[in-house]
Every structure is written in structure tokens, then in C-alpha cells.
Design a protein around this motif. Sequence first.
Motif, PDB file in Angstrom:
ATOM      1  N   HIS A  66       0.834  -1.198   0.000  1.00  0.00           N
ATOM      2  CA  HIS A  66       0.000   0.000   0.000  1.00  0.00           C
ATOM      3  C   HIS A  66       0.871   1.251   0.000  1.00  0.00           C
ATOM      4  N   PHE A  67       0.436   2.289  -0.713  1.00  0.00           N
ATOM      5  CA  PHE A  67       1.151   3.559  -0.764  1.00  0.00           C
ATOM      6  C   PHE A  67       1.167   4.186   0.624  1.00  0.00           C
ATOM      7  N   SER A  68       2.335   4.563   1.115  1.00  0.00           N
ATOM      8  CA  SER A  68       2.473   5.116   2.457  1.00  0.00           C
ATOM      9  C   SER A  68       3.520   6.218   2.446  1.00  0.00           C
ATOM     10  N   GLY A 175     -12.533   7.322   4.383  1.00  0.00           N
ATOM     11  CA  GLY A 175     -13.754   8.017   3.991  1.00  0.00           C
ATOM     12  C   GLY A 175     -13.894   9.357   4.691  1.00  0.00           C
ATOM     13  N   TYR A 176     -13.541   9.414   5.987  1.00  0.00           N
ATOM     14  CA  TYR A 176     -13.579  10.691   6.709  1.00  0.00           C
ATOM     15  C   TYR A 176     -12.653  11.705   6.043  1.00  0.00           C
ATOM     16  N   ILE A 217      -0.841  10.742   3.537  1.00  0.00           N
ATOM     17  CA  ILE A 217      -0.133  11.606   4.490  1.00  0.00           C
ATOM     18  C   ILE A 217      -0.998  11.848   5.726  1.00  0.00           C
ATOM     19  N   LEU A 218      -2.268  12.194   5.518  1.00  0.00           N
ATOM     20  CA  LEU A 218      -3.154  12.462   6.648  1.00  0.00           C
ATOM     21  C   LEU A 218      -3.442  11.197   7.456  1.00  0.00           C
ATOM     22  N   ARG A 219      -3.556  10.059   6.785  1.00  0.00           N
ATOM     23  CA  ARG A 219      -3.766   8.801   7.488  1.00  0.00           C
ATOM     24  C   ARG A 219      -2.568   8.499   8.389  1.00  0.00           C
ATOM     25  N   GLY A 224      -1.398   7.210  13.481  1.00  0.00           N
ATOM     26  CA  GLY A 224      -0.244   7.089  14.363  1.00  0.00           C
ATOM     27  C   GLY A 224      -0.370   7.967  15.589  1.00  0.00           C
ATOM     28  N   GLU A 225      -0.835   9.206  15.374  1.00  0.00           N
ATOM     29  CA  GLU A 225      -0.969  10.150  16.484  1.00  0.00           C
ATOM     30  C   GLU A 225      -2.023   9.688  17.482  1.00  0.00           C
ATOM     31  N   LEU A 226      -3.175   9.253  17.003  1.00  0.00           N
ATOM     32  CA  LEU A 226      -4.236   8.845  17.913  1.00  0.00           C
ATOM     33  C   LEU A 226      -3.792   7.687  18.802  1.00  0.00           C
TER      34      LEU A 226
END
Length: 384
Positions: A66-68, A175-176, A217-219, A224-226
Motif C-alpha cells: 500500500h502507498f504510504s 472516507g472521513y 499523508i493524513l492517514r 499514528g498520532e491517535l
Amino acid sequence: MPEKNREDWDPRSDIVLSNQIEAYDKMRRRCPVAFSDYLGWSLFRYEDVAQALEDHRAFSSVVSSHFSAPSGMDPPQHTAYRRLVERHFEREKVEAFEPHCRAISADLVSALQRGGEIEMVARLAQRFAIRIQCSFLGWPDSLHGPLLSWVRKNYEATLARDTAAMAAIALEFDGYISELLEARRQAGSAAPDDITTSLLQDRINDRRLSHEEIVSILRNWTVGELGTITACVGILAHHLAQNQELQQKLRENLSLLPAAIDEILRLQAPLISNRRVTTRSVEIGGRKIAAGERITLMWASANRDEAIFGDPDEVRLDRDPEQNLLYGRGIHVCPGAQLARLELRVLMEELLTRTRQIAPVPTQLAVFAIYPAGGFAALPLIVT
């Protein structure tokens, strides 16, 4: 090298999962480079983990199909994405966020029940992680509830090792993000002036970021942060409840908090491990590993290595911060380390100044999280 059907250890055994930190300490002393079908080669010693972190050519971060971006990339691709991400964590931007962080922290701490039992993971740690991340990214308050539900569903699916549920939950999160991006596209020049909007304008290699790149990027930032901030808050609250003398010392001198936070999180890692794959045959820790092998870097063990830290359970506020692998090392060192340190410092300042004592519940034990999560699944405490 062991045969593929012969394991050095079982990372999913009950004895390991019941207390990960204790189990990894034992592995570091017994078999510091260990093979398992589940994790591939696990590195437990500080020097071995540091070697893998610093040699990104032999230990690649491209571990998924998966693209990361940028955590799952190697140079030269990694370099451009990393530079883009770092712009959003510049010192002045992080420092400007402190008043927002303090307002959120004060609100959450003030709302905690006094005198009775509180479940600190649900009542403080998860809520802080969600609100602080939404605020930094410019996401609306209306997402707090759905994200809190998402965090709990994600943990339950991970706990049950339900891969189908985990995949569905990952799609729900994407989706969010897609809805947020579409709302900003529709708003055009009236879109909020925040990081999420700026990513729609950011360029890489003289072109705009694609939707897939922005979502990735946002994921990476958010998931990770949560997880890690939630774990950090639980670990810090638990340690202070169990160590009243240190708690009082910090109440009397808040300037000691930055060093104390890093040191407490060294003792019990909020992030248990990270992955790599070998690009060539290597020898590490006296064992020969072929190209293409999965590598698991056990942060939770490396940061407790007696060869570097002496007694791993001793809290010392005068340690060299460069030795601590809490935020990684090498080209993938956490770009948001300064932000995370600010968030945790401010929350702990508010927790210590707005309360008299944080204490354990005599009749209730904390419940450790299990791999791949760190920290606590449940943490009953009394706050007065």
C-alpha cells in the motif's frame, strides 16, 4: 539462521501478551535477534535496532504494497515527501499551537470527576488524542464522536485479530479524510486556512499532490498520532499514580516535566515496534539474515537495554536525550516529535496544576494493551 518452521519465540503467546515489556526484556537477554513466523526477525538490543535505523539502504522501509507517504518510503522518493511534511512541523507553527493545546487540556482535566474512580484511557487519553489532532489539522468538532468510536472499533478489531474488520475500519477512516478534502475543494477560496487545506495546494516534483497522496499523508499522521498519544497519556498517568514521590517532585517543579516525560516513555514504550525489510544479506547481532527478510524493530526493548541505560526501570532526569529512541533515529525520525512533546507537556502541566493527587484504585488493576498497541487498554485511577 533457523529453519522457517522453527521459531525462536512466539510473539502471540499468552505469556508475552500478558506483559509485553517484561517478555521483551527476557528476550533481549536470552535471544536478542529472534525469528518467528509472525514478526520475521525481531531485534531487541539497542545497538541492533540503531544499526537498522541508521542503515536505510540495507533495511528498507518499503514494507507494504500500500502507498504510504513518507514513512513507507526510501530515498530518493522519501526525501521529497519528508521535506513537504516537515514544513508543517516548523518550530513557529508548533509553538503557535500551544494556546489551543492548553485550552483543550484544561477543559478535559477540569471535566474529570474528583474523588471517585475514573477510567483514564476513555475519559482523558483517547479524548485528548482526538481533540488535539483535530485541532492541529483543522478538522471540525463534529468529527470528535465518530473518531472516538473509530478508535474503539479499531482497537477491538486489532485485539480480536479480525483482519476483515480491520480492513473495513481502515476504509472508514479514509472516507472521513475524503469527505474533508471534498468539502475544501467545494469551498474553494473560502476553505479553512489549515494544514488539511494547504495539502491541496502543496506540490511535489513540480506537481500537485494527488488525492491518494494526501489521504496517505493524513492517514499516517492521524492514525499514528491517535494511537501513540493515547498510549503516552495512559503511561504517564499510570507511572505518576504508582510513584507518588516523583509525582510530588514534578508538581513542585514543572520545569522537570520534559525530561521526566521522555524518561517515563522510555521505560514503557507507547509504540511497541516498527517494520523494515532487508535489501541484501546482512549480519546483525551475530546472526546472518538473507535479503528480503522481514525485520521488526522492538522499540519497547531497545529503549530498556541495560548496556545503554543501566537499570532500565530507574527514572533519571539527567540522561542524554540523544540516547532515547522514543521518536526514532535516522531519516525516519518522527517529524512531529516537537509537537508531541509540546502536547504531552501541556497536558501534564494542566493535570498536575488542576489536581491534588493522582492515585491507583486499590481494588482495580490496570489492563495492559496487547501487540501491536502499547500502554493500557484500561486504566482505573482516582483523581482528587
